[in-house]
Design a protein around this motif. Structure first.
Motif, short mmCIF file in Angstrom:
data_model
loop_
_atom_site.label_atom_id
_atom_site.label_comp_id
_atom_site.label_asym_id
_atom_site.label_seq_id
_atom_site.Cartn_x
_atom_site.Cartn_y
_atom_site.Cartn_z
N GLU A 193 35.99 46.43 -17.65
CA GLU A 193 35.67 46.55 -16.33
C GLU A 193 35.39 45.21 -15.63
O GLU A 193 34.77 44.42 -16.33
CB GLU A 193 34.45 47.55 -16.28
CG GLU A 193 34.55 49.03 -16.85
CD GLU A 193 33.39 49.80 -16.59
OE1 GLU A 193 33.39 50.72 -16.99
OE2 GLU A 193 32.17 49.05 -16.06
N ASN A 227 38.60 48.10 -10.60
CA ASN A 227 38.17 48.84 -11.78
C ASN A 227 39.25 50.23 -11.70
O ASN A 227 38.98 51.08 -12.81
CB ASN A 227 36.72 49.31 -11.80
CG ASN A 227 36.26 48.00 -12.27
OD1 ASN A 227 36.19 47.36 -13.28
ND2 ASN A 227 35.07 47.61 -11.78
N SER A 228 39.94 50.36 -11.11
CA SER A 228 40.84 51.60 -10.74
C SER A 228 42.34 51.48 -11.12
O SER A 228 42.79 52.18 -11.19
CB SER A 228 40.60 52.43 -9.39
OG SER A 228 39.47 52.86 -9.06
N GLU A 282 32.69 57.94 -10.13
CA GLU A 282 32.00 57.47 -11.55
C GLU A 282 31.43 55.99 -11.03
O GLU A 282 30.34 55.98 -11.56
CB GLU A 282 32.93 57.59 -12.60
CG GLU A 282 32.34 57.06 -13.72
CD GLU A 282 33.45 56.94 -15.14
OE1 GLU A 282 33.07 56.54 -16.03
OE2 GLU A 282 34.17 57.81 -15.13
N ARG A 283 32.24 55.13 -10.53
CA ARG A 283 31.83 53.84 -10.62
C ARG A 283 30.96 53.56 -9.32
O ARG A 283 30.37 52.28 -9.51
CB ARG A 283 33.03 52.82 -10.49
CG ARG A 283 34.05 53.00 -11.99
CD ARG A 283 34.91 52.26 -11.59
NE ARG A 283 36.25 52.61 -12.93
CZ ARG A 283 35.73 52.30 -14.04
NH1 ARG A 283 34.74 51.21 -14.29
NH2 ARG A 283 36.77 52.58 -15.12
N GLU A 340 37.66 58.20 -10.41
CA GLU A 340 37.14 56.93 -10.77
C GLU A 340 36.04 56.40 -9.92
O GLU A 340 35.01 56.04 -10.36
CB GLU A 340 38.35 56.05 -11.03
CG GLU A 340 39.08 56.17 -12.00
CD GLU A 340 38.55 55.74 -13.49
OE1 GLU A 340 37.86 54.96 -13.43
OE2 GLU A 340 39.16 56.06 -14.45
N HIS A 373 34.92 45.48 -6.29
CA HIS A 373 34.32 46.19 -7.52
C HIS A 373 35.07 47.62 -7.81
O HIS A 373 35.32 47.80 -9.11
CB HIS A 373 33.07 46.34 -7.24
CG HIS A 373 32.06 45.10 -7.07
ND1 HIS A 373 31.89 44.14 -8.09
CD2 HIS A 373 31.54 44.75 -5.97
CE1 HIS A 373 31.41 43.25 -7.92
NE2 HIS A 373 31.06 43.47 -6.26
N SER A 379 27.54 52.86 -10.58
CA SER A 379 27.43 51.82 -11.66
C SER A 379 26.21 50.78 -11.16
O SER A 379 26.17 50.54 -10.18
CB SER A 379 28.65 51.24 -11.75
OG SER A 379 29.70 52.21 -12.26
#
Length: 389
Positions: free
Chosen positions: A387, A304-305, A276-277, A273, A300, A280
């Motif tokens: 998110e 989001n995880s 990937e983020r 995760e 952040h 972002s």
């Protein structure tokens, strides 16, 4: 048109004002966490160095109880408080979750499991041996327990056999223990183990996974190679060795060993995760505005995880419960007395009676495992699209 150099200080000032405000918002929560942990530490020292009697009634606080207190404080700080503090945002997620019947039923079962485990033994009492009420069948059922030597029926007796009564709704064991009390006490043990071991896993896995995924490079290589090595060591084997030689075969050892050795899978998911983020748009914007790595991770990446962590943790909890039952069944746990595993061991042949004991415990275990799995899947479906920017 202002140049980039002219705009950069302005954005930097705005970002640091926002960060200062956020730090002020978080500071009371952090202070509350520190005070709560300090209170537990002071009480622990007092209980072991000064007090000569139990702190609360006849409740003798053990190592597992202190570990449970710390786990509950962390659960409230990082689970309940953010949910309540951001209610405008989280209320929509809660409503979406409640619209799903499977998730709602699983949540109801888990809440019932938590309530029974928390207050059940205190309200109904501990399982007690009563040889005058052994082998009693559940209500609405009939059994020929009178054919066993020295066994009398508590309920009505007819030609069909001994009928169950509401005095023992789920029947009794071979030693006259009420199965309702046994299930309550089993839920109590499972609740303590679930909260403590799962919280250890979540804290360690989140720290390792986010660090490895965010910084990458040699940090990622070192941490992930350690995870590879750790996952080759079965936690149950380590528990048997450590419990036999060092810490004793209790819930504390079980929670500590499984909590410190079973987080590798969660860490890998959190790392994925984070990978990937970290690229972002909102993460790049925060970094370009001057936000520190700690600020980006805390505000952040980690929020989001949450969906991944919740799903993975709820998958681990049933495994912990089943592992404890198995160890108690094999007489490898000090909590085997009145534990579900030890009761199952006594309820099986050679006597060949007491099917209701096996059925009650099996229904409880199957329902709990299924509820946690469904809850985790539903939470993932609800949280994943949301998110936190």
């Amino acid at each position: 048109m202002p140049s980039t150099e002219q705009q950069s200080p302005l954005f930097t000032r705005i970002d640091w004002r926002d960060q200062s405000a956020s730090l002020l918002d978080v500071r009371p929560r952090t202070a509350g966490l520190v005070l709560a942990l300090a209170a537990v530490a002071v009480t622990f020292v007092y209980n072991h160095q000064v007090a000569t009697t139990a702190l609360v009634g006849t409740w003798d606080l053990r190592r597992m109880d202190w570990l449970l207190f710390v786990a509950c404080i962390l659960l409230v700080r990082y689970g309940v408080v953010p949910l309540v503090a951001n209610w405008e945002r989280s209320s929509g997620t809660v409503r979406e979750f409640l619209r799903r019947p499977a998730g709602l039923l699983s949540l109801a079962w888990i809440l019932g499991f938590a309530v029974l485990g928390l207050v059940g033994p205190e309200l109904i009492g501990m399982p007690r041996v009563d040889f005058y009420a052994d082998y009693q069948p559940p209500v609405f059922t009939t059994s020929h327990v009178t054919n066993i030597a020295n066994v009398e029926c508590v309920g009505p007796v007819t030609d069909a056999g001994c009928h169950g009564t509401w005095q023992y709704p789920l029947g009794t064991t071979s030693t006259g223990e009420n199965v309702v009390n046994i299930v309550m006490y089993g839920a109590h043990i499972a609740l303590k183990l679930s909260i403590t071991a799962a919280m250890i896993m979540v804290v360690v896995a989140t720290a390792v996974g986010t660090t490895a995924g965010y910084f990458g490079g040699w940090v990622d290589d070192v941490l992930m190679r350690y995870v590879d090595f750790q996952q080759t060591i079965p936690a149950i084997v380590v528990y048997i060795i450590v419990a036999t030689m060092y810490l004793g075969k209790g819930l504390f050892t079980l929670a500590l060993v499984f909590g410190l050795l079973n987080w590798g899978g969660i860490a890998r998911l959190v790392r994925s995760e984070t990978l990937e983020r970290r690229e972002s748009g909102y993460v790049r914007a925060a970094r370009s505005a001057g936000a520190s790595d700690l600020h980006v991770l805390r505000r952040h990446i980690i929020p989001n995880s949450a969906a991944t962590v919740i799903t993975a943790a709820t998958r681990q909890i049933p495994l912990l419960i089943l592992a404890q039952v198995l160890l108690a069944y094999l007489n490898l746990s000090d909590v085997r007395l009145r534990s579900l595993g030890e009761i199952l061991n006594r309820a099986l042949p050679p006597l060949g009676v007491g099917w209701w004991v096996v059925a009650s415990i099996t229904v409880f275990l199957v329902g709990t495992v299924l509820a946690f799995n469904v809850f985790g899947d539903t939470a993932r479906d609800v949280l994943d699209p949301k998110e936190v920017a």
